[in-house]
Design a protein around this motif. Structure first.
Motif, PDB file in Angstrom:
ATOM      1  N   UNK A  21       0.825  -1.204   0.000  1.00  0.00           N
ATOM      2  CA  UNK A  21       0.000   0.000   0.000  1.00  0.00           C
ATOM      3  C   UNK A  21       0.863   1.258   0.000  1.00  0.00           C
ATOM      4  N   UNK A  22       1.933   1.256   0.799  1.00  0.00           N
ATOM      5  CA  UNK A  22       2.842   2.420   0.817  1.00  0.00           C
ATOM      6  C   UNK A  22       3.512   2.618  -0.539  1.00  0.00           C
ATOM      7  N   UNK A  23       3.955   1.523  -1.157  1.00  0.00           N
ATOM      8  CA  UNK A  23       4.584   1.629  -2.474  1.00  0.00           C
ATOM      9  C   UNK A  23       3.596   2.157  -3.505  1.00  0.00           C
ATOM     10  N   UNK A  24       2.344   1.708  -3.433  1.00  0.00           N
ATOM     11  CA  UNK A  24       1.324   2.166  -4.373  1.00  0.00           C
ATOM     12  C   UNK A  24       1.051   3.653  -4.193  1.00  0.00           C
ATOM     13  N   UNK A  25       0.962   4.108  -2.961  1.00  0.00           N
ATOM     14  CA  UNK A  25       0.728   5.528  -2.701  1.00  0.00           C
ATOM     15  C   UNK A  25       1.910   6.361  -3.185  1.00  0.00           C
ATOM     16  N   UNK A  26       3.117   5.882  -2.938  1.00  0.00           N
ATOM     17  CA  UNK A  26       4.308   6.604  -3.397  1.00  0.00           C
ATOM     18  C   UNK A  26       4.335   6.698  -4.919  1.00  0.00           C
TER      19      UNK A  26
END
Length: 110
Positions: free
Chosen positions: A39-44
């Protein structure tokens, strides 16, 4: 981000232990960690794509400023200045009441 303290975290761990059991809990925790990382990678990546699409004039955009709470604090509440808790907040034209003075009362308005 989530304002979760130690007691809340312990309650969540205890509930997870009862729901998933001691043998499945490590696998579930590993999956949750992977999900958070993904999820963090997707948001970034989404932030990067958005900044790329907006162009160089928006390269320094701070996405936290788009939060409605931050927007209200920044544009509405900052007009009062930097008050300390010891100083009461007084708007121009309104004086605080003296000790023992009654508040203004309008019989026609009530």
């Amino acid at each position: 981000m989530f304002d979760i303290g130690i007691p809340e975290l312990m309650v969540l761990a205890l509930v997870a232990l009862f729901v998933f059991g001691p043998d499945r809990l490590p696998g579930v925790a590993k999956q949750a960690g992977r999900m958070v990382r993904t999820l963090r990678e997707t948001v970034t990546q989404a932030k990067g794509h958005l900044a790329e699409e907006l162009g160089p004039e928006f390269k320094d955009i701070d996405f936290r400023d788009l939060n409605p709470r931050t927007l209200v604090q920044k544009h509405l509440l900052d007009d009062f200045g930097d008050d300390t808790p010891a100083t009461p907040r007084v708007r121009p034209g309104n004086l605080p009441l003296e000790r023992g003075e009654d508040a203004p009362y309008d019989a026609d308005a009530t």
